[in-house]
Design a protein around this motif. Sequence first.
Motif, PDB file in Angstrom:
ATOM      1  N   UNK A 267      65.111  28.373   6.479  1.00  9.36           N
ATOM      2  CA  UNK A 267      63.806  28.385   5.833  1.00  9.36           C
ATOM      3  C   UNK A 267      63.891  28.338   4.336  1.00  9.36           C
ATOM      4  N   UNK A 268      64.950  28.959   3.772  1.00 10.12           N
ATOM      5  CA  UNK A 268      65.102  29.003   2.322  1.00 10.12           C
ATOM      6  C   UNK A 268      66.542  28.720   1.922  1.00 10.12           C
ATOM      7  N   UNK A 269      67.458  29.597   2.352  1.00 10.14           N
ATOM      8  CA  UNK A 269      68.844  29.498   1.924  1.00 10.14           C
ATOM      9  C   UNK A 269      69.730  28.831   2.965  1.00 10.14           C
ATOM     10  N   UNK A 270      70.754  28.126   2.487  1.00  7.22           N
ATOM     11  CA  UNK A 270      71.782  27.588   3.371  1.00  7.22           C
ATOM     12  C   UNK A 270      72.672  28.735   3.843  1.00  7.22           C
ATOM     13  N   UNK A 271      73.215  28.618   5.050  1.00  2.61           N
ATOM     14  CA  UNK A 271      74.058  29.683   5.577  1.00  2.61           C
ATOM     15  C   UNK A 271      75.212  29.103   6.378  1.00  2.61           C
ATOM     16  N   UNK A 272      76.214  29.935   6.606  1.00  2.00           N
ATOM     17  CA  UNK A 272      77.366  29.573   7.424  1.00  2.00           C
ATOM     18  C   UNK A 272      77.864  30.830   8.109  1.00  2.00           C
ATOM     19  N   UNK A 273      78.178  30.734   9.395  1.00  2.00           N
ATOM     20  CA  UNK A 273      78.659  31.886  10.158  1.00  2.00           C
ATOM     21  C   UNK A 273      79.510  31.378  11.309  1.00  2.00           C
ATOM     22  N   UNK A 274      80.053  32.307  12.083  1.00  2.00           N
ATOM     23  CA  UNK A 274      80.826  31.973  13.272  1.00  2.00           C
ATOM     24  C   UNK A 274      79.985  32.215  14.510  1.00  2.00           C
TER      25      UNK A 274
ATOM     26  N   UNK B  83      75.614  23.856  15.598  1.00  2.00           N
ATOM     27  CA  UNK B  83      76.721  24.622  16.176  1.00  2.00           C
ATOM     28  C   UNK B  83      77.882  23.657  16.320  1.00  2.00           C
ATOM     29  N   UNK B  84      78.917  23.853  15.521  1.00  2.00           N
ATOM     30  CA  UNK B  84      80.018  22.901  15.473  1.00  2.00           C
ATOM     31  C   UNK B  84      81.012  23.080  16.606  1.00  2.00           C
ATOM     32  N   UNK B  85      81.797  22.057  16.831  1.00  2.00           N
ATOM     33  CA  UNK B  85      82.853  22.118  17.834  1.00  2.00           C
ATOM     34  C   UNK B  85      83.899  23.174  17.476  1.00  2.00           C
ATOM     35  N   UNK B  86      84.015  23.501  16.171  1.00  2.00           N
ATOM     36  CA  UNK B  86      85.002  24.477  15.711  1.00  2.00           C
ATOM     37  C   UNK B  86      84.501  25.917  15.763  1.00  2.00           C
TER      38      UNK B  86
END
Length: 271
Positions: free
Chosen positions: A199-206, A188-191
């Motif tokens: 488990x399998x795929x890379x992901x990105x969310x807010x 969980x980033x500062x931004x």
Amino acid sequence: MPKPRALAVLVPLLLLTATATACGSEQGPGAAQAGTVDPGLPVSGTHWSIKAVTVDGRRSTAPADARVEFTEDGRARGNTGCNHFGAGVVVKGDTLTVSQDEITEIGCPGDRQRFEKELITAFSGPLTGILKGERFTLASADGRNGLELTSEPGAPLRGTTWKVDSLLSGTTAASLPAGSGSKARFVIGEDGRVTGNLGCNNFSATARVDGTTVTVEGPAATTRMMCASAEMQLETKLYELLDGPLTYRLDHRTLTLTAPSGEGLAAKATP
């Protein structure tokens, strides 16, 4: 951290108030009432990373997540590198008498199961403690059993890589599905961005953090790889858990995220 002192400093190390109750091996050396101490001593908030244990003169290096802390009510709690454990502790002078009385039952790989048995054996009965700076050692009277500890800083919620290590259902923790591997982790980033692999795929969310609640907002951007069935099973489960507000609890280097249903996950800060 206090300067090196005599063994008697062990009492204030463990008690706060005046009324307070993997793995490699190598050859190496070898609930009750508590005492009273000055309540003004700065002894709270110390957590210990277990670096190694010695049993019958044989030294074994600990897994990176093995740890222990001493609570204000005369108990010790920690993790063997696989299971959580608890014990009663009685302090007299520089001696701790440890009574192991609880441990969870998550299945461990062979090397961690071996270390767990050694740790429980070493961290039992009367042990003499020596505190030197950030290092804390405990040893049996004959020197054949003991533990080597170092002080361990806590991990912040943001900016830490959290490795998922168990699934929660109410108060019960279960190990990850067999064969699901060890890729499940997130940051969980500062931004306000949350990134990782479930488990399998890379992901990105807010992600929005509000008080003790973490909410992953909007659809996540993911890669489109196909993985083994166990990895896909874990990924599907974790995506379902992240779809909605989650109550978080940060306990030093352990993070739990729990949905309103009571289901959730537990994750450890990576070294």
